[in-house]
Design a protein around this motif. Sequence first.
Motif: not given
Length: 97
Positions: A26-27, A47, A64-66, A75, A81, A90, A93
């Motif tokens: 995750s970013y 999401w 979060v971006s994944f 996102s 998340l 994921i 973070l």
Amino acid sequence: MRPFTAITRGQVRTPSTGYSLEMNPSYPFDPELHQPGSTAAGGRCSWHGTEGTVETECEGEAVVSFQDQQGKWQSGCQRALEELVDRGQIEPLGQSA
Ligand SMILES: [Zn+2]
């Protein structure tokens, strides 16, 4: 490095469901990772609209971006998340930062 790191790549078996899942990194949310004009690029949670539990568009702000199981960038809001981490889909973070 915690021993936990060893299971964050590849197949992870979850005790609750019994089937294995890929855990993706995750970013921190970055609009540039997402398709221009999409919900995600607008800073919203994509999401919950696709795979999630609500039918209406999520009002949450993306944090979060994944990449999902299909390798598609998604996102997620704070709730997404937490749910995804809980499911083991994921990584938490910032864990790899
Ligand atoms: Zn959401």
